[in-house]
Design an enzyme around this catalytic site. Structure first.
Site, PDB file in Angstrom:
ATOM      1  CE  LYS A 111      25.151  23.640 -46.334  1.00 54.52           C
ATOM      2  NZ  LYS A 111      25.696  24.107 -47.627  1.00 54.52           N
TER       3      LYS A 111
ATOM      4  N   GLY B 258      27.720  27.439 -52.912  1.00 54.33           N
ATOM      5  CA  GLY B 258      28.076  26.822 -54.194  1.00 54.33           C
ATOM      6  C   GLY B 258      26.899  26.076 -54.794  1.00 54.33           C
TER       7      GLY B 258
ATOM      8  NE  ARG C 236      33.116  26.509 -53.435  1.00 54.64           N
ATOM      9  CZ  ARG C 236      32.104  25.927 -52.787  1.00 54.64           C
ATOM     10  NH1 ARG C 236      31.321  26.647 -51.992  1.00 54.64           N
ATOM     11  NH2 ARG C 236      31.880  24.647 -52.934  1.00 54.64           N
TER      12      ARG C 236
ATOM     13  CB  SER D  74      30.686  17.797 -58.770  1.00 48.16           C
ATOM     14  OG  SER D  74      29.834  18.871 -58.450  1.00 48.16           O
TER      15      SER D  74
ATOM     16  CG  ASP E 135      30.139  18.718 -47.640  1.00 51.78           C
ATOM     17  OD1 ASP E 135      31.071  19.124 -48.355  1.00 51.78           O
ATOM     18  OD2 ASP E 135      28.944  18.761 -48.007  1.00 51.78           O
TER      19      ASP E 135
HETATM   20  C1  S3P Z   1      26.497  19.469 -52.496  1.00 53.09           C
HETATM   21  C2  S3P Z   1      27.450  18.725 -53.129  1.00 53.09           C
HETATM   22  C3  S3P Z   1      28.855  18.664 -52.696  1.00 53.09           C
HETATM   23  C4  S3P Z   1      29.028  19.158 -51.269  1.00 53.09           C
HETATM   24  C5  S3P Z   1      28.278  20.425 -51.024  1.00 53.09           C
HETATM   25  C6  S3P Z   1      26.792  20.243 -51.277  1.00 53.09           C
HETATM   26  C7  S3P Z   1      25.131  19.484 -53.051  1.00 53.09           C
HETATM   27  O1  S3P Z   1      29.629  19.492 -53.547  1.00 53.09           O
HETATM   28  O2  S3P Z   1      30.388  19.315 -50.959  1.00 53.09           O
HETATM   29  O3  S3P Z   1      28.457  20.857 -49.686  1.00 53.09           O
HETATM   30  O4  S3P Z   1      24.190  19.894 -52.344  1.00 53.09           O
HETATM   31  O5  S3P Z   1      24.970  19.071 -54.200  1.00 53.09           O
HETATM   32  P1  S3P Z   1      30.104  18.979 -55.000  1.00 53.09           P
HETATM   33  O6  S3P Z   1      28.908  18.598 -55.740  1.00 53.09           O
HETATM   34  O7  S3P Z   1      30.793  20.128 -55.651  1.00 53.09           O
HETATM   35  O8  S3P Z   1      31.035  17.849 -54.734  1.00 53.09           O
END
Ligand code: S3P
Length: 428
Positions: free
Chosen positions: A21, A93, A121, A166, A314
């Protein structure tokens, strides 16, 4: 749709899981910013990536999907056009935070919103660095929550020390930096997933990586590309835990991304005694990939904390199920970020375990599980619209003494629409 999970025969056989994803979102966004047609094979079919595709189309990008092939006709950063309506990022997100970075550099107005979960969020983490670069961004509650209204424009490079580990924030800054004047330098204390950096390098961006430091000199043009996206380790994790805890199981998950910034779940499960073997380790499109063989085994408790957390963040809901099956005390710490996911995953994991009859307690930045090597079950759970809580509950149901009913199981469509079919295919 409510769905009941109960003890069934062993899980045996092979499968591939949905395309990664995180990489799928990035392939759509980066190809949209490149010049020329990019072809993406095997993109994720989950609702989150559909949200990203819908938003990029609203920004004027032509995206054509035909079976497993997605063609993205990018016209460069300057080819994006002002959307004539709000962009709805749904539950995603990644869509909202990465698109905030894209919109920050465009000389027009973009409004980003999402569902009830996404509008709760934290967004200040992207608003702050993008504002430092020169974008004008407002949101609810003093710009901490979406909807976000972004008036983009000419940006300048910044030097930024990450406050949370992040990848979404890091990627938002990098996407904005692509079209900013001068150099952007990002310092990370703890590494988060690095797909954006790897993909930008493959696309010819002016990016350099040293330990804990990323430099990008803008403005840069990206080359169009062909991507073949491999399986999502976050989806594979459900079968890794399921095959470990269901007696007699042996499952081969083919073609899984095992990028070290994502594969902490393998380390954690192995340290619990799981029998996990990586086969045919290879590199596809700049990302490490392997087939993962897992066999049933007994488990011992584990403590997870520190720098490994971002690499398995995750997967913690399903790791909690493994902890319940490991006799003794397991703990997760340094994981307060779990409270800012699709749901408050500390509260949700503990509540789900308790409803299943497993002793578990919350801490400020994690939880403690007193595993008894069994899960009583006999409950009806509401996953609160959180796909990973729903699938972790399903995995628990496969070993519980009495059935586990999971309400609103359709929420798994966010990342894994074929979860139930794949489960059926493994039951012997
Ligand atoms: C993701 C980063 C992570 C993860 C999310 C997907 C991404 O979040 O938990 O499911 O694709 O960059 P954070 O970057 O907020 O830690």
């Amino acid at each position: 749709m409510d769905f009941e999970f109960k003890r069934l025969g062993p899980l045996r056989g092979e499968l591939t899981v949905p395309a990664d994803k995180s990489i799928s979102h990035r392939a759509v966004i980066l190809a949209s910013l490149a010049k020329g047609e990019s072809v993406v094979q095997n993109i994720s079919w989950g609702d989150d990536v559909k949200s990203t595709i819908r938003c990029m189309r609203q920004l004027g990008v032509e995206i054509v999907q035909d079976g497993k092939v997605t063609r993205i006709r990018g016209k460069g950063c300057a080819g994006l056009t002002e959307p004539n309506d709000v962009l709805n990022c749904g539950n995603s997100g990644t869509t909202m935070r990465l698109l905030a970075g894209v919109a920050a550099a465009r000389p027009f107005l973009t409004v980003l919103t999402g569902d009830n979960s996404l509008r709760r969020r934290p967004m200040a983490r992207v608003v702050e660095p993008l504002s430092m670069m020169g974008a004008v961004i407002c949101g609810r509650e003093n710009s901490r929550l979406a909807p976000l209204v972004i008036r983009g424009g000419e940006l300048k490079g910044i030097e930024y020390h990450m406050k949370v580990a992040s990848a979404q924030v890091k990627s938002a800054i990098l996407l904005a930096a692509l079209d900013a004047r001068g150099e952007t330098v990002i310092h990370e204390n703890v590494s988060s997933r690095d797909h954006t950096e790897r993909m930008l390098l493959e696309m010819g961006a002016n990016l350099e990586r040293k330990e804990n430091e990323i430099r990008l000199r803008g403005p840069c043009e990206l080359d169009s590309r062909e991507w073949r996206i491999t399986g999502d380790i976050s989806s594979a994790a459900f079968w890794l835990v399921a095959a470990t805890i269901v007696p007699g199981s042996e499952v081969l998950v083919r073609d899984v991304g095992v990028n070290p910034t994502r594969s902490g779940v393998l380390t954690a499960l192995k340290s619990m005694g799981a029998q996990i073997h990586l086969e045919d380790y290879r590199t596809v499109g700049g990302e490490p990939v392997a087939d993962i063989l897992v066999k049933h085994s007994g488990l011992q408790p584990v403590e997870i904390g520190g720098n490994i957390i971002p690499s398995l963040i995750d997967e913690i809901p399903v790791l909690a199920v493994a902890m319940a099956m490991a006799p003794g005390t397991s703990a997760v710490r340094d994981a307060a970020e779990l409270r800012a996911k699709e749901s408050d995953r500390i509260a949700m994991v503990v509540s789900v375990l308790q409803q299943m009859g497993v002793e578990a307690t919350e801490t400020a930045d994690g939880f403690i599980v007193h595993g008894q090597g069994k899960i009583p079950g006999n409950c009806r759970l509401f996953p609160g619209g959180d796909h990973r809580i729903a699938m972790a509950s399903a995995v628990a149901g496969l070993v519980s003494e009495m059935p586990v009913m999971v309400e609103d199981f359709n929420c798994v469509d966010i990342s894994y629409p074929a979860f139930l079919q794949d489960l059926q295919g493994l039951i012997r």
